[in-house]
Design an enzyme around this catalytic site. Structure first.
Site, PDB file in Angstrom:
ATOM      1  N   HIS A  88      66.348 -16.032  11.965  1.00 48.46           N
ATOM      2  CA  HIS A  88      65.372 -14.940  12.051  1.00 48.46           C
ATOM      3  C   HIS A  88      65.697 -13.826  11.069  1.00 48.46           C
ATOM      4  O   HIS A  88      64.813 -13.266  10.431  1.00 48.46           O
ATOM      5  CB  HIS A  88      65.304 -14.408  13.486  1.00 48.46           C
TER       6      HIS A  88
ATOM      7  N   LYS B  39      64.310 -17.862  26.446  1.00 54.47           N
ATOM      8  CA  LYS B  39      64.453 -17.440  27.841  1.00 54.47           C
ATOM      9  C   LYS B  39      64.589 -15.935  27.926  1.00 54.47           C
ATOM     10  O   LYS B  39      65.003 -15.277  26.963  1.00 54.47           O
ATOM     11  CB  LYS B  39      65.641 -18.147  28.507  1.00 54.47           C
TER      12      LYS B  39
HETATM   13  S1  SF4 Z   1      72.551 -21.014  33.237  1.00 53.47           S
HETATM   14 FE1  SF4 Z   1      74.209 -19.502  33.201  1.00 53.47          FE
HETATM   15  S2  SF4 Z   1      75.586 -20.205  31.634  1.00 53.47           S
HETATM   16 FE2  SF4 Z   1      73.648 -21.260  31.316  1.00 53.47          FE
HETATM   17  S3  SF4 Z   1      72.482 -20.012  29.859  1.00 53.47           S
HETATM   18 FE3  SF4 Z   1      71.935 -19.319  31.900  1.00 53.47          FE
HETATM   19  S4  SF4 Z   1      73.327 -17.620  32.360  1.00 53.47           S
HETATM   20 FE4  SF4 Z   1      74.178 -18.765  30.637  1.00 53.47          FE
END
Ligand code: SF4
Lengths: 187, 294
Positions: free
Chosen positions: A35, A99
């Site tokens: 990016h 996410k």
């Molecule tokens: S599940 Fe837990 S370890 Fe995996 S990306 Fe999400 S916060 Fe990080």
């Protein structure tokens, strides 16, 4: 619902917050290094028109001369907030997968450009890796290192939820506002 | 003591921790999944999570690619001294990284260089104590970065929250932390909490509290009540899995306490993601694993 390549503006504009979508087609990974590089005026090594960019630093290994994806969960998207919107506009990127959601700047560009934010399931490294059926290529691996490289992922029925659409709506804003109200009532 | 066997067993402990979630965590996730509304995004998220847990176990691959900070607690009987244990665990760590059970996850904070082995200053993070018994007990946890980033510490009183130096104030901190985290720590999450201590010991104790099983009840009645209250009210915020909205925002709340100096009142919160990777074993002097703890 299914979303298949090519990811045209028309298909993307039809998506709404809360839609559960399974993506099939070629997508590209890109995280901080990619990016920043594009934002600083770097030439994209692939054609990003009507593309989907995945915020992901995958674990990829070579088995019998072929790239195999071992883990491919999303990484936190908000780090790309300064760059994402302008890059969507410049290159006609139609979607990003990540996410945690993104901010008002990206949301505004989603509306302007005709793009959406897809939320993948954080931590679901194995399920998501299995959806990557082929890795036709990799770019900038030398410069950025493997996790930061631009990987070409051929995905089949890659599961995501639309949490920011091209009509100015954000599920993250809605959930935050509603939970804030609830919190205030409790405190 | 057989050092090779010890190392082998520690490698198996790391493998299991990274690829196989303990039963109490899976149960809590299943319970959340059943509770979520049909056809909702929250239920969908937990469906993918459940598939992922099954798949990781089946193919013996990391549940999440961020294999986190390696936190190790060991109670060592007279037959194994600290340097021997640490050496064995470090060797097992290097092996686990080579085998792909752990990602190369340890970066020099000054130079930015990844050690490639998961070894380095403070990595793994060891908490080793001698014990009078004959049994060695080793517990470990892999704590991801996303959830660590939403962990937080409050200093009471807190004007913004209107939180004073009492359990009502602690309640407000826990509710605020749950709200602030939204879905960013890969919720549904688990809160490990310490009331009191200094800033350092508070965070350590908060993480230690996460070793409690999710379905246990705090023997301290006051804290048990507070845990239940935060669980219920936290879930009523409607943040849901991944922050998609829904009924499952928290999978557990575990509160402990440490004495404080009169001038300080900290509430330390270790937020753990759904990928709650912790496990433990006991070993006998022959080096054999006698029990899995989770
Ligand atoms: S599940 Fe837990 S370890 Fe995996 S990306 Fe999400 S916060 Fe990080």
């Amino acid at each position: 619902m299914l979303l298949e390549a090519p990811f045209t503006e028309k298909k993307i504009r039809a998506l709404k917050v809360g839609d559960r979508v399974e993506i099939t087609g070629l997508i590209y990974t890109g995280r901080d290094a990619a990016h920043k590089y594009l934002h600083d005026g770097g030439t994209p090594p692939v054609d990003l028109t009507d593309s989907i960019v995945y915020h992901c630093g995958p674990v990829v290994v070579k088995e019998k001369g072929k790239w195999v994806v071992k883990a491919a969960g999303p990484t936190t998207s908000i780090r790309e907030e300064p760059y994402q919107g302008p890059l969507m506009e410049k290159f006609k990127i139609r979607g990003v997968i990540g996410k945690g959601g993104m901010g008002p700047k990206t949301l505004a560009y989603c509306k302007k450009v005709g793009a959406v934010y897809f939320h993948a399931i954080g931590g679901a490294a194995q399920v998501l890796a299995k959806c990557v059926v082929d890795v036709p290529g990799v770019h900038m691996a030398e410069e950025f290192g493997s996790p930061e490289a631009i990987w070409e992922f051929q995905v089949v029925r890659f599961p995501v939820v639309v949490t920011m659409d091209s009509h100015g709506r954000s599920l993250h804003d809605a959930v935050q506002a509603q939970s804030e109200k609830k919190l205030k009532a409790l405190l | 003591m057989d050092a090779k066997l010890l190392q082998q067993n520690l490698l198996e402990l790391i493998r299991r921790t990274s690829t196989d979630l303990p039963a109490d965590v899976v149960q809590a996730i299943d319970k959340g999944w059943r509770r979520e509304q049909k056809d909702s995004s929250g239920k969908y998220a937990l469906e993918v999570v459940r598939d992922n847990i099954d798949m990781a176990r089946r193919i013996s691959q990391p549940i999440c690619q961020d294999t986190g900070t390696i936190i190790v607690y060991a109670d060592l009987p007279a037959w194994c001294d600290e340097p021997t244990f640490i050496k064995a665990f470090e060797k097992a760590t290097v092996q686990a990284t080579k085998k792909g059970y752990l990602r190369q996850n340890s970066v020099d904070s000054i130079t930015g260089k990844n050690s490639g082995t998961n070894l380095g200053p403070g990595s793994p993070s060891f908490h080793v104590h001698p014990t009078r018994g004959k049994t060695m007990k080793v517990r470990m946890m892999l704590k991801g970065g996303g959830c660590e980033n939403v962990s937080c510490q409050y200093s009471l009183p807190d004007t913004r929250l209107g939180a004073g130096r009492d359990l009502e104030g602690v309640y407000k901190c826990l509710m605020d932390a749950t709200y602030q985290a939204q879905g960013k720590g890969c919720g549904p999450g688990i809160l490990g909490v310490c009331v009191g201590g200094d800033r350092g010991t508070g965070y350590v104790a908060a993480k230690e509290a996460l070793f409690r099983k999710l379905d246990d009840v705090n023997p301290d009645k006051t804290l048990a009540k507070l845990e239940k209250r935060v669980m219920t009210d936290g879930n009523s915020l409607g943040i849901g899995p991944m922050g998609f909205g829904g009924k499952t925002t928290l999978l557990g709340v575990k509160i402990t306490h440490r004495n404080r100096v009169p001038a300080c009142y900290f509430v330390s919160i270790a937020y753990m993601c759904w990928a709650f990777r912790r496990n433990g074993v006991t070993m006998s002097e022959t080096g054999k694993i006698t029990r899995w703890l989770y």
